[in-house]
Design a protein around this motif. Structure first.
Motif, PDB file in Angstrom:
ATOM      1  N   GLY A  69      -1.041   3.560  -8.971  1.00 49.14           N
ATOM      2  CA  GLY A  69      -1.110   2.370  -8.139  1.00 49.14           C
ATOM      3  C   GLY A  69      -2.177   1.433  -8.667  1.00 49.14           C
ATOM      4  N   LYS A  81       0.626   3.999  -3.017  1.00 44.53           N
ATOM      5  CA  LYS A  81       0.169   5.353  -2.761  1.00 44.53           C
ATOM      6  C   LYS A  81       1.141   6.376  -3.330  1.00 44.53           C
ATOM      7  CE  LYS A  81      -3.033   7.835  -0.645  1.00 44.53           C
ATOM      8  NZ  LYS A  81      -4.472   7.720  -0.968  1.00 44.53           N
ATOM      9  N   ARG A  82       2.434   6.075  -3.257  1.00 40.34           N
ATOM     10  CA  ARG A  82       3.477   6.998  -3.735  1.00 40.34           C
ATOM     11  C   ARG A  82       3.609   6.965  -5.266  1.00 40.34           C
ATOM     12  NH1 ARG A  82       8.275   9.330  -1.816  1.00 40.34           N
ATOM     13  NH2 ARG A  82       9.118  10.550  -3.557  1.00 40.34           N
ATOM     14  N   ALA A 124      -6.751  -2.662   2.010  1.00 42.53           N
ATOM     15  CA  ALA A 124      -5.781  -1.577   2.129  1.00 42.53           C
ATOM     16  C   ALA A 124      -5.139  -1.266   0.784  1.00 42.53           C
ATOM     17  CB  ALA A 124      -4.707  -1.949   3.157  1.00 42.53           C
ATOM     18  N   ALA A 125      -4.816  -2.312   0.025  1.00 39.18           N
ATOM     19  CA  ALA A 125      -4.207  -2.112  -1.292  1.00 39.18           C
ATOM     20  C   ALA A 125      -5.189  -1.432  -2.243  1.00 39.18           C
ATOM     21  CB  ALA A 125      -3.753  -3.454  -1.862  1.00 39.18           C
ATOM     22  N   GLU A 157      -5.042   3.700  -7.477  1.00 40.50           N
ATOM     23  CA  GLU A 157      -5.906   4.483  -8.364  1.00 40.50           C
ATOM     24  C   GLU A 157      -6.715   3.572  -9.275  1.00 40.50           C
ATOM     25  OE1 GLU A 157      -2.674   5.343  -7.975  1.00 40.50           O
ATOM     26  OE2 GLU A 157      -2.949   7.235  -6.883  1.00 40.50           O
ATOM     27  N   GLU A 163      -7.643   0.527  -1.447  1.00 40.53           N
ATOM     28  CA  GLU A 163      -7.842   1.912  -1.030  1.00 40.53           C
ATOM     29  C   GLU A 163      -6.682   2.791  -1.486  1.00 40.53           C
ATOM     30  OE1 GLU A 163     -10.278   3.546   0.439  1.00 40.53           O
ATOM     31  OE2 GLU A 163     -11.590   1.800   0.448  1.00 40.53           O
ATOM     32  N   ALA A 164      -5.470   2.241  -1.498  1.00 43.74           N
ATOM     33  CA  ALA A 164      -4.292   3.026  -1.862  1.00 43.74           C
ATOM     34  C   ALA A 164      -4.134   3.179  -3.370  1.00 43.74           C
ATOM     35  CB  ALA A 164      -3.028   2.369  -1.285  1.00 43.74           C
ATOM     36  N   ALA A 222       0.795  -1.225   0.000  1.00 44.75           N
ATOM     37  CA  ALA A 222       0.000   0.000   0.000  1.00 44.75           C
ATOM     38  C   ALA A 222       0.832   1.282   0.000  1.00 44.75           C
ATOM     39  CB  ALA A 222      -0.969  -0.006   1.180  1.00 44.75           C
ATOM     40  N   PRO A 223       1.892   1.422   0.829  1.00 42.87           N
ATOM     41  CA  PRO A 223       2.668   2.676   0.822  1.00 42.87           C
ATOM     42  C   PRO A 223       3.271   2.990  -0.548  1.00 42.87           C
ATOM     43  CG  PRO A 223       3.158   1.395   2.780  1.00 42.87           C
ATOM     44  CD  PRO A 223       2.351   0.510   1.902  1.00 42.87           C
TER      45      PRO A 223
END
Length: 307
Positions: A52, A47-48, A62-63, A68, A65-66, A43-44
């Motif tokens: 994504g 997000k960056r 979580a993945a 696009e 949500e992070a 996920a981090p």
């Protein structure tokens, strides 16, 4: 890390921290980075990343949500298909602009030069409006339906900061609009010097402008490859429908008496039609030759950079 990221293809057993460092190193080089993942640890980095991409079936919440984008079928081939479609859409936008700006600039320069030089208009205002009306709703729109060019996925990605109006496009606008101006004024002057009526000279100049725009369309359809192939000449169904509409409309305003009165045109003799088509072919040869030289120089530069 900055050097390794562009020379090494596979990094195994990477931690979330490593993934972030890889992303940062790639983005620092001006690259657009996509990150796929399915777990919480991804996920981090997702997000960056610039894009994504999470797995829709196996991916964690979580993945998703992070990210696009979420792959509903967890099929990585969908990513390649999406990239291809994006490149095709971008190319078609660029083609529409590359066709529209030179043609409009050529039309505008024809009027502006005539006014500033104190010359008679080679094309009347009504005729200019007619050309814009008939070509903008046909030839310009046809480019929006172009399929992917050959080698679309083999091209390196464009730079993140690359403008749509790059130097190559600006140069083409200058070159094509200059040729449009020379052709229209050349035809008008040639007809006048032979003692024919001004209305005939303006009619031939108007038809020359339309023929140049048709040949320009075939040139613009292949901005990364040669236009001198059967596939390029064959075009698409929408292209030929639009050309047929434009051709029929031009014959109507040139030879149908009621429309002649509206646009101030005269019937063009056979020699005039041959001259107009010949100028269109010459225009195509000139701009295609310039493109071939430019593409050859570009390939040489890439080979030199590799070595």
């Amino acid at each position: 890390m900055s050097d390794a990221v562009v020379t090494i293809d596979i990094f195994a057993r990477t931690s979330p921290e490593h993934k972030l460092r890889l992303l940062t190193a790639l983005q620092a080089r001006g690259l657009t980075v996509a990150m796929t993942g399915e777990g919480v640890n991804d996920a981090p980095a997702m997000k960056r990343a610039d894009a994504g991409i999470a797995m829709g079936k196996k991916g964690s919440e979580a993945a998703k949500e992070a990210a696009e984008l979420v792959l509903a079928e967890d099929n990585f081939a969908s990513i390649a298909a999406a990239v291809r479609e994006e490149r095709t859409v971008y190319d078609n936008i660029k083609k529409v602009i590359s066709w529209t700006l030179p043609t409009n600039a050529g039309e505008t320069m024809t009027i502006v030069v005539a006014l500033f030089a104190g010359l008679a208009l080679p094309i009347t205002a009504v005729q200019i409006l007619w050309v814009n009306l008939i070509t903008a709703v046909t030839l310009g729109i046809a480019l929006a339906f172009e399929p992917s060019e050959r080698g679309t996925m083999q091209r390196p990605p464009r730079a993140r900061d690359e403008p749509l109006l790059a130097g190559t496009l600006i140069w083409h606008i200058v070159l094509a609009s200059g040729l449009f101006l020379a052709a229209v004024f050349g035809v008008y002057t040639y007809v006048i010097d032979r003692g024919y009526p001004v209305a005939l000279a303006q009619t031939m100049a108007m038809n020359t402008l339309v023929v140049l725009e048709i040949f320009h369309l075939f040139f613009i359809r292949n901005i990364y490859n040669t236009s001198l192939t059967w596939a390029a000449a064959k075009g698409t169904r929408i292209v030929w429908i639009c050309i047929a509409v434009v051709t029929a409309a031009q014959f109507a305003v040139t030879y149908v008496a009621p429309l002649q009165g509206v646009l101030g045109t005269l019937s063009v003799p056979l020699w005039g039609g041959v001259l107009i088509v010949a100028i269109g072919i010459l225009f195509f040869v000139l701009i295609e030759s310039e493109k071939q030289v430019r593409l050859a120089l570009s390939r040489q530069r890439r080979v030199s950079d590799i070595h």
